[in-house]
Design a protein around this motif. Structure first.
Motif, PDB file in Angstrom:
ATOM      1  N   LEU A 172      48.106  53.472   3.419  1.00  0.00           N
ATOM      2  CA  LEU A 172      48.417  54.222   2.205  1.00  0.00           C
ATOM      3  C   LEU A 172      47.146  54.724   1.544  1.00  0.00           C
ATOM      4  CD1 LEU A 172      51.138  52.304   0.206  1.00  0.00           C
ATOM      5  CD2 LEU A 172      51.095  54.746   0.670  1.00  0.00           C
ATOM      6  N   GLU A 173      46.167  53.843   1.467  1.00  0.00           N
ATOM      7  CA  GLU A 173      44.958  54.206   0.760  1.00  0.00           C
ATOM      8  C   GLU A 173      44.126  55.221   1.531  1.00  0.00           C
ATOM      9  OE1 GLU A 173      43.456  50.398  -0.461  1.00  0.00           O
ATOM     10  OE2 GLU A 173      44.606  50.505  -2.331  1.00  0.00           O
ATOM     11  N   ALA A 174      44.217  55.174   2.845  1.00  0.00           N
ATOM     12  CA  ALA A 174      43.543  56.192   3.655  1.00  0.00           C
ATOM     13  C   ALA A 174      44.114  57.558   3.292  1.00  0.00           C
ATOM     14  CB  ALA A 174      43.724  55.908   5.130  1.00  0.00           C
ATOM     15  N   GLY A 175      45.427  57.629   3.146  1.00  0.00           N
ATOM     16  CA  GLY A 175      46.094  58.861   2.752  1.00  0.00           C
ATOM     17  C   GLY A 175      45.640  59.320   1.376  1.00  0.00           C
ATOM     18  N   LEU A 176      45.444  58.357   0.481  1.00  0.00           N
ATOM     19  CA  LEU A 176      45.059  58.696  -0.889  1.00  0.00           C
ATOM     20  C   LEU A 176      43.615  59.192  -0.951  1.00  0.00           C
ATOM     21  CD1 LEU A 176      46.609  55.684  -2.829  1.00  0.00           C
ATOM     22  CD2 LEU A 176      47.320  58.086  -2.965  1.00  0.00           C
ATOM     23  N   ASP A 177      42.773  58.644  -0.055  1.00  0.00           N
ATOM     24  CA  ASP A 177      41.357  58.998  -0.089  1.00  0.00           C
ATOM     25  C   ASP A 177      41.076  60.387   0.480  1.00  0.00           C
ATOM     26  OD1 ASP A 177      40.782  56.695  -1.290  1.00  0.00           O
ATOM     27  OD2 ASP A 177      40.076  55.627   0.493  1.00  0.00           O
ATOM     28  N   PHE A 178      41.959  60.847   1.330  1.00  0.00           N
ATOM     29  CA  PHE A 178      41.721  62.172   1.911  1.00  0.00           C
ATOM     30  C   PHE A 178      42.882  63.105   1.622  1.00  0.00           C
ATOM     31  CE2 PHE A 178      39.829  58.881   4.601  1.00  0.00           C
ATOM     32  CZ  PHE A 178      38.490  59.223   4.532  1.00  0.00           C
ATOM     33  N   PRO A 179      43.139  63.373   0.352  1.00  0.00           N
ATOM     34  CA  PRO A 179      44.330  64.172   0.038  1.00  0.00           C
ATOM     35  C   PRO A 179      44.183  65.607   0.541  1.00  0.00           C
ATOM     36  CG  PRO A 179      43.044  63.762  -1.960  1.00  0.00           C
ATOM     37  CD  PRO A 179      42.362  63.041  -0.849  1.00  0.00           C
ATOM     38  N   GLU A 180      42.930  66.127   0.517  1.00  0.00           N
ATOM     39  CA  GLU A 180      42.738  67.536   0.879  1.00  0.00           C
ATOM     40  C   GLU A 180      43.023  67.787   2.368  1.00  0.00           C
ATOM     41  OE1 GLU A 180      38.924  65.422   1.374  1.00  0.00           O
ATOM     42  OE2 GLU A 180      40.464  65.462  -0.160  1.00  0.00           O
ATOM     43  N   GLU A 181      42.965  66.713   3.167  1.00  0.00           N
ATOM     44  CA  GLU A 181      43.230  66.860   4.604  1.00  0.00           C
ATOM     45  C   GLU A 181      44.691  67.264   4.837  1.00  0.00           C
ATOM     46  OE1 GLU A 181      40.740  65.246   7.194  1.00  0.00           O
ATOM     47  OE2 GLU A 181      39.539  65.949   5.483  1.00  0.00           O
ATOM     48  N   ASP A 182      45.500  66.923   3.844  1.00  0.00           N
ATOM     49  CA  ASP A 182      46.915  67.268   3.935  1.00  0.00           C
ATOM     50  C   ASP A 182      47.588  66.688   5.180  1.00  0.00           C
ATOM     51  OD1 ASP A 182      49.041  68.311   2.625  1.00  0.00           O
ATOM     52  OD2 ASP A 182      49.019  70.204   3.740  1.00  0.00           O
ATOM     53  N   ILE A 183      47.121  65.534   5.596  1.00  0.00           N
ATOM     54  CA  ILE A 183      47.772  64.858   6.723  1.00  0.00           C
ATOM     55  C   ILE A 183      48.563  63.706   6.138  1.00  0.00           C
ATOM     56  CG2 ILE A 183      47.434  63.763   8.970  1.00  0.00           C
ATOM     57  CD1 ILE A 183      44.412  64.558   8.624  1.00  0.00           C
ATOM     58  N   GLU A 184      49.776  63.538   6.603  1.00  0.00           N
ATOM     59  CA  GLU A 184      50.520  62.354   6.196  1.00  0.00           C
ATOM     60  C   GLU A 184      50.146  61.240   7.151  1.00  0.00           C
ATOM     61  OE1 GLU A 184      54.843  61.553   4.526  1.00  0.00           O
ATOM     62  OE2 GLU A 184      54.687  63.488   5.529  1.00  0.00           O
ATOM     63  N   PHE A 185      49.364  60.270   6.671  1.00  0.00           N
ATOM     64  CA  PHE A 185      48.902  59.205   7.556  1.00  0.00           C
ATOM     65  C   PHE A 185      50.070  58.347   8.013  1.00  0.00           C
ATOM     66  CE2 PHE A 185      44.988  60.600   5.931  1.00  0.00           C
ATOM     67  CZ  PHE A 185      44.017  60.212   6.825  1.00  0.00           C
ATOM     68  N   ILE A 186      50.989  58.158   7.124  1.00  0.00           N
ATOM     69  CA  ILE A 186      52.167  57.376   7.471  1.00  0.00           C
ATOM     70  C   ILE A 186      53.313  57.918   6.626  1.00  0.00           C
ATOM     71  CG2 ILE A 186      51.656  55.543   5.790  1.00  0.00           C
ATOM     72  CD1 ILE A 186      52.527  53.564   7.971  1.00  0.00           C
ATOM     73  N   SER A 187      54.425  58.239   7.279  1.00  0.00           N
ATOM     74  CA  SER A 187      55.486  58.932   6.540  1.00  0.00           C
ATOM     75  C   SER A 187      56.241  57.961   5.645  1.00  0.00           C
ATOM     76  CB  SER A 187      56.455  59.584   7.520  1.00  0.00           C
ATOM     77  OG  SER A 187      57.257  58.571   8.100  1.00  0.00           O
ATOM     78  N   ARG A 188      56.949  58.556   4.729  1.00  0.00           N
ATOM     79  CA  ARG A 188      57.704  57.755   3.774  1.00  0.00           C
ATOM     80  C   ARG A 188      58.739  56.881   4.487  1.00  0.00           C
ATOM     81  NH1 ARG A 188      60.694  60.795  -1.189  1.00  0.00           N
ATOM     82  NH2 ARG A 188      62.085  59.123  -1.836  1.00  0.00           N
ATOM     83  N   SER A 189      59.397  57.468   5.493  1.00  0.00           N
ATOM     84  CA  SER A 189      60.429  56.673   6.172  1.00  0.00           C
ATOM     85  C   SER A 189      59.796  55.570   7.026  1.00  0.00           C
ATOM     86  CB  SER A 189      61.335  57.567   7.016  1.00  0.00           C
ATOM     87  OG  SER A 189      60.569  58.187   8.014  1.00  0.00           O
ATOM     88  N   GLU A 190      58.643  55.882   7.628  1.00  0.00           N
ATOM     89  CA  GLU A 190      57.938  54.844   8.390  1.00  0.00           C
ATOM     90  C   GLU A 190      57.550  53.693   7.467  1.00  0.00           C
ATOM     91  OE1 GLU A 190      55.068  56.230  11.933  1.00  0.00           O
ATOM     92  OE2 GLU A 190      54.941  57.441  10.116  1.00  0.00           O
ATOM     93  N   MET A 191      57.066  54.080   6.311  1.00  0.00           N
ATOM     94  CA  MET A 191      56.674  53.091   5.308  1.00  0.00           C
ATOM     95  C   MET A 191      57.865  52.201   4.970  1.00  0.00           C
ATOM     96  SD  MET A 191      54.142  52.131   3.504  1.00  0.00           S
ATOM     97  CE  MET A 191      52.964  53.444   3.613  1.00  0.00           C
TER      98      MET A 191
END
Ligand code: GDP
Ligand code: MG
Length: 452
Positions: A172-191
């Motif tokens: 989750l935090e990896a996703g938060l740290d690179f918001p501009e990359e616009d990559i979903e590191f882990i999807s909501r349903s996966e989560m």
């Protein structure tokens, strides 16, 4: 606290064949300089040396064995020494006095050795409690449970849950740290799937802790039955005292009485209730005849029986044997035929006589068998009580996190989810002690004796 070296007698005070003293801390081995032959040194590896203690007041050397653990080894993870010698209290006292007077060592406080083991990461809190569980185990089953827990019976599942949560948080935090990359590191349903998996594990842990379903500390055994069935007399017989008022007039025990009953070392609560006349209002048209106090007492009795682990239903007459007039749950009821000295009869139930003592021992055995079957099997009781709140709290927080991941939920924010997961971790950390307060430590370690 680790700079101080502490000493304590670890065997019970008084005369015994052997006595054992523990010294723990950086000056452990140095504190025995000049007191033991052959001379001892702090070495990188643990060792055992057989020799003699020599100190003032003793004309003769005293045979002793020294067990030495270098730093990083042993129970507390610090340098430590065990002196195994004769179990004479005066010798043990003399050793402790000499070592303390040497200046670098002080008396240990209760539980301080185990506290050190916890603080240096050798044990988690559930294991520290298991140490106490092993020492105090009243039954062989309790001992088995405590040993399992000491070996990591709770540590492992807790660790796995925590690791999973930390991993999820990292994603989750990896996703938060690179918001501009616009990559979903882990999807909501996966989560949602991952958190659902964690919930299952937490549920298992919750079951271990709350197997008995309510927070009553001791198993509760309640005596029920018609007035005059002999409940109060049986209460006294089981307790071997005269606490309950026994009277030949039906319905005298208006309220209920509670007392501690120790069965093979297992403390239980035994409850004597007012007589319960099932269906009295149907068989007796004169409803006014029912004393209102009696009715209250009876209501209360029913309520108590619902909260009981075991009901002992007493009856005197054969006619009542076949029936279960109060509709009691048979799996948690022992049917007991009383006053068998008055009338020989063959019927269901355990036959007892409080007067002659007949059947009382087998009743005790049956009670114990029943209680053993329902007591939690895998967690030391004090741990279960202490951890219940935090495990339940963690579950609640996790549920909220899961709701957030639900595709139906209009509200999904990764940073809020991350903070929610952090709260779950914190709550769980209270159980194994990765998060702790002085209050928790006090509560646990003050129950230990000195030398443990
Ligand atoms: N002979 C005999 N009398 C008993 C026995 N147990 C109780 N009683 C008597 O039965 C009466 C009622 O007993 P009590 O214990 O007060 O019954 P409760 O109303 O169910 O609590 C009393 O007079 C007791 O002395 C027993 O085992 N043998
Ligand atoms: Mg009574």
């Amino acid at each position: 606290m680790f700079e101080e070296t502490i000493i304590a007698q670890s065997t019970v005070r008084g005369a015994a064949i052997r006595g054992m003293i523990r010294i723990n801390g950086p000056a452990a081995i140095a504190s025995l300089r000049g007191l033991f032959e052959p001379e001892l040194h702090a070495e990188p590896k643990p060792y055992v040396k057989t020799g003699h203690l020599i100190f003032w007041g003793n004309s003769r050397p005293i045979p002793a064995k020294i067990f030495y653990w270098s730093e990083g080894r042993g129970y507390t993870g610090q340098q430590s020494v065990e002196i195994h010698t004769l179990g004479s209290q005066s010798i043990l006292d003399a050793i402790m006095t000499v070592v303390v007077q040497s200046g670098n060592v002080r008396q240990a406080r209760p539980g301080e050795l185990t506290l050190r083991a916890f603080l240096s990461g050798r044990l988690d809190l559930t294991q520290a409690e298991a140490v106490l569980g092993v020492i105090e185990a009243p039954t062989s089953n309790a001992l088995k449970i405590a040993l399992q827990q000491l070996a990591g019976g709770m540590t492992q599942p807790l660790k796995q849950i925590r690791e999973k949560l930390i991993e999820t948080l990292a994603h989750l935090e990896a996703g938060l740290d690179f918001p501009e990359e616009d990559i979903e590191f882990i999807s909501r349903s996966e989560m949602g799937l991952i958190l659902g998996e964690i919930r299952k594990r937490l549920e298992l842990l919750q079951q271990q802790i709350t197997r008995r379903g309510y927070s009553e500390e001791r198993p509760k055994i309640t005596l029920l039955g018609q007035p005059n069935a002999g409940k109060s007399t049986l209460f006294n017989t089981l307790l071997q005292t005269n606490r309950a008022i026994v009277s030949p007039i039906p319905g005298t025990t208006r309220d209920y009485l509670e007392a501690e009953l120790i069965l093979d070392g297992l403390p239980c609560t035994l409850v004597d209730t007012a007589g319960m006349s099932a269906g009295v209002s149907e068989s007796n048209n004169n409803i006014d005849a029912i004393d209102s106090i009696d009715e209250t007492a009876q209501q209360l009795s029913k309520q108590i029986s619902r909260q009981s682990d075991l009901i002992i239903y007493c009856f005197e007459n054969e006619a009542q044997e076949l029936a279960n007039p109060l509709g009691l749950e048979e799996t948690k009821t022992l049917f007991v035929r009383t006053k068998t000295d008055l009338k020989q009869s063959n019927g269901i139930g355990i036959a007892v006589s409080s007067k002659t003592g007949e059947g009382i021992d087998s009743l005790r055995t049956m009670i114990l068998q029943h209680l053993r079957a329902i007591l939690p099997d895998d967690v030391v009781h004090s741990t279960a009580l202490r951890c219940r709140e935090s495990v339940n709290g963690a579950m609640e927080l996790l549920e909220q996190a899961l709701e957030m991941c639900d595709s139906q939920s209009s509200f999904f924010d990764e940073s809020i989810l991350a903070s929610q997961i952090r709260s779950v971790l914190e709550m769980l950390g209270l159980t194994d002690g990765s998060v702790y307060t002085d209050h928790i430590l006090d509560e646990i370690f003050s129950r230990f004796c000195i030398g443990k």
